[in-house]
Design an enzyme around this catalytic site. Structure first.
Site, mmCIF file in Angstrom:
data_model
loop_
_atom_site.group_PDB
_atom_site.id
_atom_site.type_symbol
_atom_site.label_atom_id
_atom_site.label_comp_id
_atom_site.label_asym_id
_atom_site.label_seq_id
_atom_site.Cartn_x
_atom_site.Cartn_y
_atom_site.Cartn_z
ATOM 1 N N LYS A 15 0.854 -1.184 0.000
ATOM 2 C CA LYS A 15 0.000 0.000 0.000
ATOM 3 C C LYS A 15 0.890 1.234 0.000
ATOM 4 O O LYS A 15 1.913 1.277 0.704
ATOM 5 C CB LYS A 15 -0.907 -0.024 1.232
ATOM 6 C CG LYS A 15 -1.997 1.037 1.248
ATOM 7 C CD LYS A 15 -2.923 0.857 2.463
ATOM 8 C CE LYS A 15 -4.067 1.842 2.478
ATOM 9 N NZ LYS A 15 -4.969 1.627 3.639
ATOM 10 N N SER A 54 -9.880 1.548 2.402
ATOM 11 C CA SER A 54 -8.973 2.364 1.607
ATOM 12 C C SER A 54 -7.866 1.569 0.897
ATOM 13 O O SER A 54 -7.271 2.086 -0.040
ATOM 14 C CB SER A 54 -8.314 3.409 2.506
ATOM 15 O OG SER A 54 -7.480 2.784 3.465
ATOM 16 N N SER A 58 -10.122 -0.882 6.645
ATOM 17 C CA SER A 58 -9.508 -0.623 5.339
ATOM 18 C C SER A 58 -8.770 -1.807 4.726
ATOM 19 O O SER A 58 -8.362 -1.734 3.566
ATOM 20 C CB SER A 58 -8.553 0.564 5.435
ATOM 21 O OG SER A 58 -9.301 1.759 5.341
#
Ligand SMILES: [Mg+2]
Ligand SMILES: [Zn+2]
Lengths: 100, 480, 476
Positions: C76, C151, C175
């Site tokens: 990420k 996310s 997330s």
């Protein structure tokens, strides 16, 4: 129960957070933050005087490091990422206002 | 109007940089004077993703200071104080807020008055801005350059109660606090390097009335400035009130060159720091056993040491030479010299005037005593003693406690016998008959001037072997 | 990439397959389809090839190259990678190259894994659809007209699309788990403090945790075993030693007590009926495998969303102050520093980030602190206590992960509150600091993946993997 967030409140927090809002944005954020805070009223309305706040899910205490030097960063590598640098320092425009 | 109808009320916030090797929350060096931005790591630069980890040594020093100031050592929690300023890398300062580590103590001024200590808490220092172009001062600069070497250096903010009542007391308080910090190894106490920084809160009131509105004065960088700033601010506030105005609560800056305080620029964001518990750190709950271990290892504090030295020297603890000796950490040497039979006043005078040099602490008390002994017996003049002492310090630094007599002999310093001394004085008087008549006439002013004249001549003719004080005494006795 | 991480590592370690081949296959898959999905912000192809070649050389030299030897991983883009852009999908950090690696990055590399790129996310991890990215939305590999969740949508999509077998995300309120559910992969949020946060660009410090995405429970467990463990650079890191979780995988659920959370299985909480059906089936599957399944109440959970949307923005408002144009990232020039900082932040942050910064600033303001932030912290304790009570009765809790399957792009972008409701089942574990994971369990009425959530007490990761393996087996 706090009163609904006002336009002035939003302008105030934007100022504290160093954000500039257009009139339209001010309008929209006031409405949106109002709706979110209204949703949060279920929490704000609870009577929890006898419940201690929990800042952190861990019960750790006394986490220390020894006073031993660690690796320093390479100044050139750091300053290469800076928006502006001069003489080994970070460069910024004129600073107005006194140190807090 | 008169200042006697007014009372100054002063409370001080002292920020002391703690003498750790590394920073409060990371392993970057805590070192003054390095090349800019070389003592930095992701934590000191507040880089995204960096996390603080608390330095045990900083906590230990904070506890040491707390114990020396008779505080209660408390479980403590770090909080974030949120404000934007370019020298603050994360744009928040990690500081202890409502749960400081040291709470409620006191400090005793040399004169004996106790000043309350509200609290002392740990926090991180900021970086340093240099203002470039324009006037070079903050207001008129073209731009600024930032060095984050200081960012994250551990600070202990020590807050006093508003118990101080004069500039002298304020100076005495900072002097005493500094002495304690240095004595216990918590800080190097160097005000000129910013290791010790003082903010003072000043207000005035008529005695017996409630406290007046206070102003916080920043940028006080020396004990001298502190005294001047307090006096100026006191005067300013009295004048305001007596003119029918009010004192506004504000932050003011001490302008050293102008000798005055000036109002700080208003800060639009400072009124709300939005403190909340620092989620990246966990509470500090010092183990009672740890606190007792630290207490047991505390060295003797300056007040006690001054008391001991004063008693041995037959002086009062507030005697300047006693204060200086303890301040320099030379009291053990002084006590040793005095115990060896040396004249205490001469010992302390040497420490104050002739031993304020690098390496002086290598000199042993017995060597100092031997030197003072030669001086007392008249074997060395004060001037010669000073020269010999300097040589003794050089030797001591190289690991040798020299023999003052041998050093004196090597320098050709020989004690004059009484006969040679008297002859030298008489010869000078004979050669300067006119001046001698004027000296004898006894006009004090004239006599003062001529004393210097005669002493100089005798010193010259004896190549400095005569003692100046002895010559003066001889002149007076011959004049009748 | 159909092979699992466990298989790839075994092959590479044994010299049956070269790491370079594995990496080339991953890069080819990304090149073929990431133009459409936009899972990656940065692909580090050359660096990955060089790392793979070095792994192969070390294998040839007879070295032990680690448990994830040659496994391509995606990170990420809020995890710091030295010399590789770390943007948080924000204009304010576009192009920023950190001078240091996050602890998890170092651990993955030490285990032989090979970073192939940095994945898209909602800006600063604030969102549930990966639509709040300054670099455009990521699309769901199962249906590119739909969101991947967020996310960590880029990391979820990268695994679901078969680009990589493993990726890392961060989970502050769901997330990792929510995009895992929406993309049909396994996603794990470990116990708070179990995985070091050092080098994770903070959103909400007391809630953030890094965790893995994988196509199988075994891969997720293998990755967790590598990244978890004490780190001296994170004060909130748990010192307890780690036991490898992989050992627990085959143990089954015989005799385990499973509680279905009643508050999270009611339509009143906005849970879609087709999702509820799958949760019931999952409960039945566990019962059939020998677990005792009961219904359990965690009453304070219903306040989780409100508490979260006060605490997380409050911490974020402070964490995001440092993005000010002084030391790194974007700067918008202006005559004074304060104006420069204001102009930079105004231009650099997107609307959702600004919204949360302002919300959090408000919640911390002197006059409102007690009513909002203070109150939310008390609710946080209530939730923790309710969970602890529940874990006195059952070993693990079962619930939906997300109230719905993946929704179309743009469906929830106009009203922030609707978007926030996505996290209603995942937030309570973050507030309690407990571990939770999402494991795929069938599809919804729209044919899109459904994930079910397993939650357990602190440090119960092994147990969660053990139960998830049973669900995994029964759903396929
Ligand atoms: Mg202060
Ligand atoms: Zn301070």
């Amino acid at each position: 129960m706090p009163a609904r967030i006002s336009r002035d409140d939003v302008a105030h927090v934007a100022r504290l957070a160093l954000l500039e809002l257009t009139e339209d944005e001010l309008e929209r954020y006031t409405e949106q933050l109002g709706a979110i805070l209204e949703h949060a009223e279920d929490v704000a309305a609870l009577d929890l005087g006898d419940v201690a706040p929990l800042a952190h899910p861990l019960s750790l205490r006394n986490v220390f490091r020894d006073d031993e030097p660690g690796a320093a960063l390479d100044r050139d590598e750091v300053l290469a990422e800076a928006p502006a640098a001069e003489s080994g320092r970070f460069r910024v425009p004129a600073i107005l206002g006194e140190e807090p | 109007m008169s200042e006697t109808t007014w009372e100054t009320v002063i409370g001080l916030e002292v920020h002391a940089e703690l003498a750790t090797r590394t920073k409060l929350f990371s392993g970057a060096l805590n070192h003054f004077g390095s090349e800019p931005n070389t003592n930095v790591d992701p934590v000191s630069l507040g880089l995204p993703g960096s996390l603080p980890v608390l330095n045990r040594a900083a906590v230990e020093l904070a506890i040491r200071v707390g114990l020396a100031l008779h505080c209660e050592i408390r479980p403590s929690v770090f909080a974030r104080k949120n404000y934007f300023y370019p020298d603050m890398p994360k744009d928040f300062q990690i500081s202890q807020y409502d749960q400081p580590i040291d709470l409620g103590g006191w400090l005793e001024l040399p004169e004996g008055k106790r000043i309350g200590i509200t609290r002392a808490h740990l926090e991180e220092d900021t970086g340093k801005n240099t203002h470039v172009g324009g006037s070079g001062r903050i207001g008129g600069a073209d731009y600024s350059l930032i060095d984050y070497n200081r960012a994250g250096v551990p600070l202990l903010e020590i807050v006093s109660e508003p118990d101080l009542r004069s500039a002298d007391e304020a100076r005495a308080y900072v002097g005493e606090l500094r002495a304690i910090l240095v004595a216990i190894g918590a800080s190097d106490g160097k005000m000129e390097e910013g290791s010790l920084r003082v903010d003072c809160n000043v207000s005035v009131r008529r005695p017996g009335e409630p406290f007046g509105t206070r102003c916080e004065i920043k940028n006080v960088n020396s004990l001298r400035s502190l005294g001047r700033a307090v006096d100026y601010e006191t005067r300013r506030q009295i004048d305001l009130i007596e003119a029918g105005d009010k004192v506004r609560q504000e932050t003011r800056h001490w302008d050293e060159n102008g000798g005055r305080t000036t109002p700080g620029r208003s800060k639009e964001n400072s009124e709300d720091y939005r403190y909340f518990p620092e989620p990246d750190l966990v509470p500090v709950v010092p183990d009672p056993a740890w606190i007792e271990e630290i207490r047991a290892a505390l060295p003797r504090l300056p007040a006690e040491r001054r008391h001991d030295l004063a008693a041995a020297a037959g002086l009062t603890p507030t005697d300047l030479t006693v204060i200086v000796a303890v301040d320099r950490g030379a009291d053990a040497t002084a006590l040793e010299a005095i115990a060896a039979g040396a004249d205490a006043v001469r010992v302390l005078t040497h420490i104050e005037h002739n031993l304020a040099v690098e390496g002086a602490d290598a000199l042993s008390g017995s060597t100092l005593a031997a030197l003072v002994g030669m001086e007392t017996s008249g074997a060395l003049t004060a001037t010669q003693a000073k020269t010999v002492l300097a040589e003794l310090v050089t030797l001591a630094v190289s690991g040798v406690q020299g023999d003052p007599a041998a050093v004196a002999a090597a320098k050709g310093f020989e004690a004059m016998n009484t006969g040679a001394f008297d002859a030298a004085v008489d010869a000078v008087i004979a050669d300067n008959a006119e001046e001698w008549e004027r000296f004898k006439a006894g006009d004090p002013k004239e006599r003062g001037k001529l004393t210097g004249f005669f002493v100089g001549k005798v010193m010259k003719s004896t190549k400095g072997q005569a003692d100046g004080k002895a010559v003066t005494a001889a002149l007076l006795s011959r004049a009748g | 990439m159909s092979a699992t991480a466990v298989d790839i590592a075994a092959d590479v370690r044994a010299g049956r397959r070269s790491a370079l081949d594995v990496v080339e296959a991953a890069l080819a898959a990304i090149a073929a389809r990431d133009g459409e999905l936009n899972a990656f912000n940065t692909v580090t192809a050359d660096q990955a090839r060089a790392a793979a070649a070095s792994i192969d050389a070390r294998v040839a030299a007879g070295e032990d190259v680690g448990p994830l030897a040659g496994v391509p991983v995606a990170l990420k883009d809020n995890l710091c990678t030295r010399g590789v852009p770390t943007t948080c999908s924000s204009k304010i950090l576009a192009g920023w190259k950190p001078p240091y690696d996050a602890t998890v990055v170092g651990r993955l590399v030490a285990a032989g894994a090979i970073m192939v790129g940095k994945t898209n996310l909602d800006e600063f991890a604030m969102g549930s659809s990966t639509e709040n990215s300054a670099f455009g939305p990521t699309r769901n590999p199962h249906d590119p007209t739909r969101v991947p969740g967020g996310s960590s949508g880029g990391s979820a999509a990268a695994v679901a699309a078969g680009f990589v077998p493993l990726s890392l995300g961060s989970d502050t309120g769901g997330s990792i788990r929510q995009p895992a559910a929406l993309c049909g992969v396994v996603g794990v949020k470990p116990t708070y403090g179990r995985v070091s946060r050092y080098g994770l660009v903070a959103f909400a410090s007391s809630l953030d945790q890094i965790g893995p995405f994988a196509t199988t429970v075994a891969d997720a467990a293998a990755c967790y075993d590598v990244i978890a463990g004490w780190d001296p650079f994170d004060s909130t890191s748990i010192p307890e030693p780690l036991e490898p979780t992989s050992a627990a995988l085959g143990r089954g659920v015989q005799g385990l007590r499973v509680g279905v959370v009643s508050e999270m299985t009611s339509e009143a909480m906005g849970i879609a009926p087709d999702v509820l059906v799958r949760v019931r089936e999952a409960a039945d599957a566990l019962a059939a495998a020998g677990a005792t399944v009961t219904e359990v109440s965690v009453p304070a959970c219903v306040y989780g969303l409100s508490a979260y949307y006060l605490i997380a923005p409050a911490e974020a408002s402070s964490n995001l102050a440092r993005f000010d144009g002084v030391r790194f990232g974007l700067r918008v020039d202006a005559p004074t520093t304060a104006e420069m900082q204001r102009a930079t932040r105004t231009a650099g942050f997107g609307p959702e980030v600004k919204r949360r910064i302002m919300l959090g600033t408000y919640a911390l303001c002197a006059g409102y602190y007690d009513a909002y932030y203070g109150k939310a912290q008390r609710v946080r304790r209530l939730i923790l206590e309710d969970f602890e009570r529940a874990y006195g009765e059952v070993d693990v809790l079962l619930s939906p992960t997300s109230p719905t399957t993946a929704f179309p792009l743009g469906a929830k972008t106009t009203d922030p509150l609707t978007m926030y409701l996505n996290d209603v089942c995942t937030i309570p574990s973050n507030l309690a600091g407990h571990p939770a994971l999402s494991v795929p369990f069938g599809t919804g009425s729209d044919g899109m993946p459904v994930g079910v959530q397993l939650m357990g007490p602190a440090l119960s990761e092994s147990l969660l993997f053990q139960v998830a393996a049973v669900l995994e087996a029964s759903s396929s």
